[in-house]
Design a protein around this motif. Structure first.
Motif, PDB file in Angstrom:
ATOM      1  N   LYS A 193      47.997  37.151  18.328  1.00  0.00           N
ATOM      2  CA  LYS A 193      48.296  38.449  18.932  1.00  0.00           C
ATOM      3  C   LYS A 193      48.488  38.306  20.450  1.00  0.00           C
ATOM      4  O   LYS A 193      49.382  38.936  21.021  1.00  0.00           O
ATOM      5  N   GLU A 194      47.657  37.481  21.094  1.00  0.00           N
ATOM      6  CA  GLU A 194      47.816  37.287  22.536  1.00  0.00           C
ATOM      7  C   GLU A 194      49.152  36.622  22.852  1.00  0.00           C
ATOM      8  O   GLU A 194      49.808  36.950  23.845  1.00  0.00           O
ATOM      9  N   GLN A 230      39.863  35.496  12.297  1.00  0.00           N
ATOM     10  CA  GLN A 230      40.117  36.509  13.321  1.00  0.00           C
ATOM     11  C   GLN A 230      40.394  35.863  14.678  1.00  0.00           C
ATOM     12  O   GLN A 230      41.193  36.386  15.463  1.00  0.00           O
ATOM     13  N   SER A 257      36.654  41.431  18.711  1.00  0.00           N
ATOM     14  CA  SER A 257      35.487  42.188  18.256  1.00  0.00           C
ATOM     15  C   SER A 257      35.238  41.968  16.770  1.00  0.00           C
ATOM     16  O   SER A 257      34.080  41.867  16.330  1.00  0.00           O
ATOM     17  N   TYR A 258      36.329  41.858  15.993  1.00  0.00           N
ATOM     18  CA  TYR A 258      36.163  41.567  14.571  1.00  0.00           C
ATOM     19  C   TYR A 258      35.535  40.192  14.372  1.00  0.00           C
ATOM     20  O   TYR A 258      34.640  40.012  13.535  1.00  0.00           O
ATOM     21  N   GLN A 292      56.162  51.988  25.330  1.00  0.00           N
ATOM     22  CA  GLN A 292      54.772  51.558  25.319  1.00  0.00           C
ATOM     23  C   GLN A 292      54.583  50.525  24.217  1.00  0.00           C
ATOM     24  O   GLN A 292      55.072  50.707  23.098  1.00  0.00           O
ATOM     25  N   ASN A 325      52.405  49.418  21.735  1.00  0.00           N
ATOM     26  CA  ASN A 325      51.206  49.883  21.035  1.00  0.00           C
ATOM     27  C   ASN A 325      50.804  48.900  19.946  1.00  0.00           C
ATOM     28  O   ASN A 325      50.965  49.147  18.748  1.00  0.00           O
ATOM     29  N   LEU A 326      50.310  47.750  20.376  1.00  0.00           N
ATOM     30  CA  LEU A 326      49.845  46.752  19.418  1.00  0.00           C
ATOM     31  C   LEU A 326      48.336  46.596  19.584  1.00  0.00           C
ATOM     32  O   LEU A 326      47.874  46.012  20.564  1.00  0.00           O
ATOM     33  N   PRO A 327      47.543  47.117  18.657  1.00  0.00           N
ATOM     34  CA  PRO A 327      46.097  46.996  18.786  1.00  0.00           C
ATOM     35  C   PRO A 327      45.674  45.527  18.747  1.00  0.00           C
ATOM     36  O   PRO A 327      46.244  44.727  17.995  1.00  0.00           O
ATOM     37  N   ASN A 328      44.699  45.193  19.565  1.00  0.00           N
ATOM     38  CA  ASN A 328      44.216  43.814  19.621  1.00  0.00           C
ATOM     39  C   ASN A 328      42.689  43.820  19.573  1.00  0.00           C
ATOM     40  O   ASN A 328      42.011  43.644  20.593  1.00  0.00           O
ATOM     41  N   ASN A 329      42.165  44.039  18.375  1.00  0.00           N
ATOM     42  CA  ASN A 329      40.707  44.109  18.185  1.00  0.00           C
ATOM     43  C   ASN A 329      40.151  42.853  17.527  1.00  0.00           C
ATOM     44  O   ASN A 329      39.025  42.866  17.015  1.00  0.00           O
ATOM     45  N   HIS A 330      40.933  41.794  17.501  1.00  0.00           N
ATOM     46  CA  HIS A 330      40.532  40.615  16.735  1.00  0.00           C
ATOM     47  C   HIS A 330      39.272  39.955  17.289  1.00  0.00           C
ATOM     48  O   HIS A 330      38.472  39.413  16.517  1.00  0.00           O
TER      49      HIS A 330
END
Length: 264
Positions: free
Chosen positions: A45-46, A38, A234-235, A225, A227-232
């Motif tokens: 992702k960044e 992750q 927190s995972y 917009q 809209n690319l979630p970036n929750n890595h």
């Protein structure tokens, strides 16, 4: 004979201990591995978000140059582009959206290109997202009201047409009503009375993100917009946290077993 029987439980206990240790070590390695994966996804992702942010603020490319980029680089998502042509009057379809915390629609209208802008013969029509309108204003734009007339040049953000419905949880489109919940380019074209073979395989969002308005345009442009979630992160913290908890449980169990042995 009795000595063999006495040692048997000890052997079984050691075997169970080794097996449990292997399982615990395996679980720990898996949890740490998932957390590390992750973190790598976070870096990817960044980097992707930084690339998009840089791309979306670059000078606009001519559509012909964008076509060359499609063939050489593949993805042109979020690339600024400039096109010239004319809006097809009397038709529009609507994509359900939210913008600025308000529910409403994006107004999609066909735009006939001036010759020579797209290399594929016969593909001469772009579907332009003219911008956002409030939910209850849809009837005002059912026939493409407010679109500039005549040959004009416009600038916007190139968006790729999805190959399929993004998720089965999305409702089905209602092309007979001109209502869309995912961006099916072919269905949009048919709802507008355009042959699908004439559609350039890109959408264009009119304007740049953050623009307040453009002359002669009534829907709110500049609505792109990312809209690319970036929750890595927190995972990753979750997986690493579970690994720490596992170590804590093992340490507590070991301490308890030693305490039981001392008190026996």
């Amino acid at each position: 004979m009795s000595s063999v029987q006495d040692r048997s439980p000890v052997r079984m206990g050691r075997a169970g201990f080794v097996t449990t240790g292997i399982l615990i070590a395996g679980a720990f390695i898996v949890l740490v591995g998932l957390g590390t994966w992750q973190m790598k996804r976070l870096a990817w992702k960044e980097g992707l978000l930084a690339t998009i942010d840089s791309r979306i603020h670059q000078p606009a490319l001519a559509l012909s140059a964008l076509a060359d980029k499609v063939s050489s680089a593949g993805s042109v998502e979020f690339t600024p582009v400039e096109v010239s042509g004319s809006f097809k009057a009397g038709s529009a379809v609507f994509y359900l959206a939210t913008f600025g915390g308000q529910s409403g629609w994006y107004v999609y209208q066909p735009f006939t290109l001036q010759p020579g802008q797209w290399p594929q013969e016969g593909e001469d029509t772009l579907l332009i997202n003219r911008g956002f309108i409030p939910y209850d204003r849809r009837d005002d734009y059912a026939e493409g009201k407010g679109a500039p007339t005549g040959i004009i040049s416009i600038e916007g953000i190139a968006r790729e047409i999805p190959a399929e419905k993004p998720t089965s949880l999305m409702p089905d489109n209602e092309p007979e009503d001109g209502s869309f919940f995912w961006k099916d380019g072919g269905a949009m074209a048919r709802a507008l009375g355009i042959e699908t073979g004439r559609i350039v395989p890109l959408f264009v969002d009119l304007g740049r993100p953050g623009e307040e308005g453009m002359p002669s345009t009534t829907p709110r442009p500049g609505v792109t917009q990312v809209n690319l979630p970036n929750n890595h992160l927190s995972y990753a913290l979750t997986w690493y946290g579970l690994a720490v908890v596992l170590l804590g449980v093992v340490a507590y169990a070991f301490w308890q077993s030693r305490r039981t042995v001392r008190n026996a």
